[in-house]
Design a protein around this motif. Structure first.
Motif: not given
Length: 245
Positions: A157-162, A166-170
């Motif tokens: 659900p982040e839409g792109t790799r980190s 660090h976990v991005k907004m879902f």
């Protein structure tokens, strides 16, 4: 030292990885065209075991923890953070009994031995990120297949790799589209750690002796929760597992 070893060990990994793709491409074709879905899926599962095994040429390790008693015969939406392409083979192998399908960029459905063939014929969704209507249509079709076959799905659900782990907004759009057609699906978070470190220096050299970990977390019944509420819940649980704020 790890980077230096990467110059030596990366070719061994890439040769192993590439040979698996080349060898299993005709195997997939034969399985799909002569024996159907079950044989094709089995060939894809075994392929991903070999792809995952190629990690060990780098000294990298895979730990997959699943202490959850997840139901068989019920659709599941596995929601994971995304750190690199190395996230995927362990998910396919260790979640194989749940018939988990992936949502992929449509560009990947052409030109890659084994991978592209599976994306075209394996039952997942290949979306064009530049075409919102096409993307929604593909997700709805996947949700319908999940409902009809008791299949599951893996989404990032982040839409792109980190790039730094660090976990991005879902985002809730993907899970929302799937739940519209498969409202009884169970939501299951998966926390992935350290796979981003494999490509810390880029595609060459790859990093070495990285302990990668996948952990399946407690499931969530969607109930009356909105897609955005579910996405936030999953994001927070994964951050908690990874000890991130």
């Amino acid at each position: 030292m790890r980077k230096f070893l990467g110059y030596i060990l990366s070719p061994l990994h890439y040769i192993s990885f590439g040979l698996a793709l080349l060898i299993f491409h005709p195997i997939q074709w034969l399985c799909f065209n002569l024996f159907g879905y079950k044989a094709h899926k089995r060939s894809v599962d075994i392929l991903n075991w070999f792809l995952m095994a190629s990690y060990y040429w780098l000294g990298n390790t895979v730990t997959f923890v699943n202490k959850q008693k997840l139901p068989i015969g019920r659709s599941i939406i596995f929601m994971a953070n995304h750190q690199s392409t190395y996230d995927i083979p362990p998910l396919i192998w260790y979640l194989r009994k749940y018939h988990a399908k992936f949502i992929s960029k449509i560009e990947l459905a052409k030109g890659i031995p084994s991978v592209s063939y599976n994306l075209r014929h394996g039952g997942g969704a290949n979306i064009d990120r530049k075409d919102n209507r096409q993307s929604i249509s593909e997700l709805v079709k996947l949700g319908t297949r999940m409902k009809e076959n008791n299949w599951s799905a893996v989404i990032f659900p982040e839409g792109t790799r980190s790039k730094d782990g660090h976990v991005k907004m879902f985002q809730g759009g993907g899970v929302g589209a799937l739940l519209k057609k498969c409202p009884d699906a169970l939501i299951v978070p998966v926390a992935i750690s350290n796979s981003w470190k494999v490509i810390r220096y880029g595609q060459y050299p790859l990093n070495t002796f990285i302990p990668m970990r996948w952990e399946v977390l407690a499931p969530i019944e969607p109930g009356e929760k909105s897609a955005n509420e579910l996405a936030l819940m999953v994001e927070n649980r994964i951050k908690e597992c990874l000890k991130q704020e």
